[in-house]
Design an enzyme around this catalytic site. Structure first.
Site, PDB file in Angstrom:
ATOM      1  N   HIS A 139       0.917  -1.131   0.004  1.00  8.93           N
ATOM      2  CA  HIS A 139      -0.070   0.001   0.020  1.00  8.93           C
ATOM      3  C   HIS A 139       0.798   1.362  -0.065  1.00  8.93           C
ATOM      4  O   HIS A 139       0.581   2.126  -0.900  1.00  8.93           O
ATOM      5  CB  HIS A 139      -0.864   0.035   1.138  1.00  8.93           C
ATOM      6  CG  HIS A 139      -1.643   1.177   1.594  1.00  8.93           C
ATOM      7  ND1 HIS A 139      -3.106   1.071   1.456  1.00  8.93           N
ATOM      8  CD2 HIS A 139      -1.559   2.551   1.666  1.00  8.93           C
ATOM      9  CE1 HIS A 139      -3.733   2.431   1.684  1.00  8.93           C
ATOM     10  NE2 HIS A 139      -2.574   3.233   1.957  1.00  8.93           N
ATOM     11  N   GLU A 140       2.092   1.368   0.857  1.00 10.02           N
ATOM     12  CA  GLU A 140       2.675   2.291   1.065  1.00 10.02           C
ATOM     13  C   GLU A 140       3.691   2.776  -0.080  1.00 10.02           C
ATOM     14  O   GLU A 140       3.755   3.768  -0.585  1.00 10.02           O
ATOM     15  CB  GLU A 140       3.596   2.387   2.105  1.00 10.02           C
ATOM     16  CG  GLU A 140       2.605   2.445   3.522  1.00 10.02           C
ATOM     17  CD  GLU A 140       1.591   3.159   3.759  1.00 10.02           C
ATOM     18  OE1 GLU A 140       1.819   4.589   3.256  1.00 10.02           O
ATOM     19  OE2 GLU A 140       0.757   3.078   4.191  1.00 10.02           O
TER      20      GLU A 140
HETATM   21 NI    NI Z   1      -2.431   5.139   2.301  1.00 10.70          NI
END
Ligand code: NI
Length: 171
Positions: A139-140
């Site tokens: 996600h990051e």
């Molecule tokens: Ni985020």
């Protein structure tokens, strides 16, 4: 340390491809400390530099944050993170994002990833991660390429979330 301003959808900074960091200097370390404090203040488990308005390839992660936002024993700072291996197996995970406040959705991710990065001291490291930590890392690192988790949903689900965000911000 300082709590930084969080940039939220649809701010353009969230769509930018971020620049690699040339060297892990004291300024970069200060930024990472502030990012971590900002993340904890908002009870997040990960934060990417563009979310605080800086288009550099930096993320901070803590997969052991307690439910009330207490820091875990081992927060991670990753500069120029790069996913160099990913499992074929996938996992569905209910994801949220501090830049899309109040929303969440099930996203399909690789079950395990290996990430190469520079650590807080500028040393090259690799990290093998599974499940929750692997999901956070995916996600990051997506954020660093201007990708949000809603981009990985069907158009229908994405539009529902976008409509809710617009309603929330009174547009
Ligand atoms: Ni985020």
């Amino acid at each position: 340390m300082a709590i930084l301003k969080l940039y939220t959808y649809p701010d353009k900074i969230l769509r930018q491809k971020c620049e690699p960091v040339a060297a892990v200097t004291d300024d970069i370390r200060r930024l990472m400390d502030d990012m971590l404090e900002t993340m904890y203040a908002d009870k997040g488990v990960g934060l990417a530099a563009p979310q605080v308005g800086i288009a550099k390839r930096i993320i901070v992660v803590d997969d052991k944050v307690s439910e009330d936002g207490e820091p875990g024993p081992n927060p991670r700072f990753l500069v120029n993170p790069e996913i160099i291996r990913k499992s074929e197996d996938t996992i569905w995970f209910n994801e949220g994002c501090l830049s899309l406040p109040g929303q969440c959705a099930e996203v399909e991710r690789h079950c395990a990833v290996t990430v190469r990065y520079l650590d807080y001291d500028g040393k090259e490291q690799t990290l093998d991660a599974e499940e929750y930590l692997a999901v956070i890392l995916q996600h990051e690192t997506d954020h660093l390429d201007g990708i949000l988790y809603i981009d990985r949903l069907s158009r229908l689900k994405r539009n529902i979330i976008i409509k809710k965000l617009q309603k929330q911000s009174g547009e």
